[in-house]
Design an enzyme around this catalytic site. Sequence first.
Site, mmCIF file in Angstrom:
data_model
loop_
_atom_site.group_PDB
_atom_site.id
_atom_site.type_symbol
_atom_site.label_atom_id
_atom_site.label_comp_id
_atom_site.label_asym_id
_atom_site.label_seq_id
_atom_site.Cartn_x
_atom_site.Cartn_y
_atom_site.Cartn_z
ATOM 1 N N ARG A 1 -55.908 77.392 -4.278
ATOM 2 C CA ARG A 1 -56.524 77.680 -5.582
ATOM 3 C C ARG A 1 -55.722 78.698 -6.365
ATOM 4 O O ARG A 1 -55.740 78.712 -7.590
ATOM 5 C CB ARG A 1 -57.941 78.241 -5.400
ATOM 6 C CG ARG A 1 -58.949 77.264 -4.822
ATOM 7 C CD ARG A 1 -60.358 77.852 -4.988
ATOM 8 N NE ARG A 1 -61.363 77.203 -4.156
ATOM 9 C CZ ARG A 1 -62.026 76.094 -4.483
ATOM 10 N NH1 ARG A 1 -61.781 75.493 -5.621
ATOM 11 N NH2 ARG A 1 -62.938 75.595 -3.681
ATOM 12 N N ASP B 1 -58.557 73.091 -5.187
ATOM 13 C CA ASP B 1 -58.279 73.333 -3.774
ATOM 14 C C ASP B 1 -58.107 72.071 -2.963
ATOM 15 O O ASP B 1 -58.502 70.980 -3.372
ATOM 16 C CB ASP B 1 -59.431 74.118 -3.141
ATOM 17 C CG ASP B 1 -60.654 73.232 -2.892
ATOM 18 O OD1 ASP B 1 -61.086 72.538 -3.850
ATOM 19 O OD2 ASP B 1 -61.146 73.199 -1.757
ATOM 20 N N PHE C 1 -53.571 63.667 -5.434
ATOM 21 C CA PHE C 1 -54.393 64.813 -5.063
ATOM 22 C C PHE C 1 -53.731 66.085 -5.586
ATOM 23 O O PHE C 1 -52.611 66.427 -5.215
ATOM 24 C CB PHE C 1 -54.644 64.907 -3.555
ATOM 25 C CG PHE C 1 -55.844 65.760 -3.289
ATOM 26 C CD1 PHE C 1 -57.118 65.211 -3.266
ATOM 27 C CD2 PHE C 1 -55.712 67.136 -3.161
ATOM 28 C CE1 PHE C 1 -58.249 66.020 -3.099
ATOM 29 C CE2 PHE C 1 -56.836 67.945 -3.000
ATOM 30 C CZ PHE C 1 -58.094 67.387 -2.966
ATOM 31 N N GLU D 1 -64.995 72.792 -16.554
ATOM 32 C CA GLU D 1 -64.758 72.200 -15.239
ATOM 33 C C GLU D 1 -63.263 72.030 -14.999
ATOM 34 O O GLU D 1 -62.487 71.891 -15.948
ATOM 35 C CB GLU D 1 -65.506 70.852 -15.193
ATOM 36 C CG GLU D 1 -65.286 69.986 -13.983
ATOM 37 C CD GLU D 1 -65.741 70.581 -12.656
ATOM 38 O OE1 GLU D 1 -65.435 71.751 -12.388
ATOM 39 O OE2 GLU D 1 -66.371 69.841 -11.879
ATOM 40 N N ASP D 2 -62.861 72.042 -13.742
ATOM 41 C CA ASP D 2 -61.423 71.912 -13.428
ATOM 42 C C ASP D 2 -60.913 70.496 -13.646
ATOM 43 O O ASP D 2 -59.924 70.277 -14.333
ATOM 44 C CB ASP D 2 -61.115 72.396 -11.997
ATOM 45 C CG ASP D 2 -61.969 71.740 -10.914
ATOM 46 O OD1 ASP D 2 -62.867 70.928 -11.243
ATOM 47 O OD2 ASP D 2 -61.740 72.043 -9.731
ATOM 48 N N GLY E 1 -63.902 75.656 -8.565
ATOM 49 C CA GLY E 1 -62.693 75.048 -9.126
ATOM 50 C C GLY E 1 -62.324 75.517 -10.523
ATOM 51 O O GLY E 1 -61.154 75.666 -10.842
ATOM 52 N N ASP F 1 -63.105 63.432 -12.134
ATOM 53 C CA ASP F 1 -62.583 62.395 -11.246
ATOM 54 C C ASP F 1 -63.448 61.140 -11.449
ATOM 55 O O ASP F 1 -63.201 60.383 -12.386
ATOM 56 C CB ASP F 1 -62.656 62.977 -9.827
ATOM 57 C CG ASP F 1 -61.960 62.145 -8.779
ATOM 58 O OD1 ASP F 1 -60.921 61.562 -9.078
ATOM 59 O OD2 ASP F 1 -62.463 62.093 -7.644
HETATM 60 P P1 IMP Z 1 -66.378 63.864 -9.801
HETATM 61 O O1 IMP Z 1 -65.847 63.734 -11.195
HETATM 62 O O2 IMP Z 1 -67.879 63.857 -9.727
HETATM 63 O O3 IMP Z 1 -65.794 62.806 -8.888
HETATM 64 O O4 IMP Z 1 -66.011 65.246 -9.168
HETATM 65 C C1 IMP Z 1 -64.966 66.035 -9.580
HETATM 66 C C2 IMP Z 1 -64.786 67.124 -8.538
HETATM 67 O O5 IMP Z 1 -64.013 66.600 -7.458
HETATM 68 C C3 IMP Z 1 -63.983 68.279 -9.087
HETATM 69 O O6 IMP Z 1 -64.806 69.313 -9.557
HETATM 70 C C4 IMP Z 1 -63.172 68.716 -7.895
HETATM 71 O O7 IMP Z 1 -63.904 69.669 -7.167
HETATM 72 C C5 IMP Z 1 -63.028 67.496 -7.053
HETATM 73 N N1 IMP Z 1 -61.693 66.865 -7.226
HETATM 74 C C6 IMP Z 1 -61.414 65.664 -7.763
HETATM 75 N N2 IMP Z 1 -60.110 65.391 -7.745
HETATM 76 C C7 IMP Z 1 -59.517 66.472 -7.198
HETATM 77 C C8 IMP Z 1 -58.134 66.802 -6.921
HETATM 78 O O8 IMP Z 1 -57.168 66.066 -7.169
HETATM 79 N N3 IMP Z 1 -57.929 68.019 -6.342
HETATM 80 C C9 IMP Z 1 -58.941 68.881 -6.041
HETATM 81 N N4 IMP Z 1 -60.225 68.610 -6.291
HETATM 82 C C10 IMP Z 1 -60.521 67.412 -6.853
HETATM 83 MG MG MG Z 2 -65.112 71.239 -8.606
#
Ligand code: IMP
Ligand code: MG
Length: 182
Positions: free
Chosen positions: A168, A162, A155, A102-103, A47, A106
Amino acid sequence: MRAFEDDIERVLISEEEIRSRVQEIGNKISKDYNEEHDVVAIGILKGASIFFADLVRAIKLPLMFDFMIVSSYGEASISSGEVNIKKELEFDVHGKDVILMEDIIDTGITMSCVRKIMSGRGANSVKLAALLDKPERRKVELDIDYLGFTTPDEFLVGYGLDYAERYRNLPYVGILKREIYE
Ligand code: IMP
Ligand code: MG
């Protein structure tokens, strides 16, 4: 417009907005570190690949590149602090100044675990740069040292993000149409 762009509800953050924000973050990072630091920029694949490529070029400091592929076990990771490392780093981060890239943040579970792992390995400092933040979905407390944009709970795809490995390569961040993933 090509077919895959029809799947986008609307552009949330344009190419131009991303470009100027990434430049600002790069300037800030360039000021926060100096020659005493031994910086390793760690991109969280896949990502963060595009964000990483643009951000490192906006940082006017000597640094090394490394990459990781990680996935969290979801809620189970909160208590265990464990993530599944699918691709390990090449370098030992002991004594290094780590900047995780990081992208999107969440729930925060993945990066809070990765941060702890880096500290546990003896990194001199660990900072987190994220292009996007969805604070409404946060499950653990996490400081984002360098943030691009705060986003609504939608989303998002593009600029590295992705859905089922697609989108991507879009140059902007867009909101994916609900009918695509529901
Ligand atoms: P978390 O913060 O552990 O929940 O994980 C974050 C990861 O979830 C990111 O690195 C993305 O790969 C994925 N993710 C969360 N939200 C999105 C979204 O809106 N689009 C695409 N990937 C997402
Ligand atoms: Mg990711």
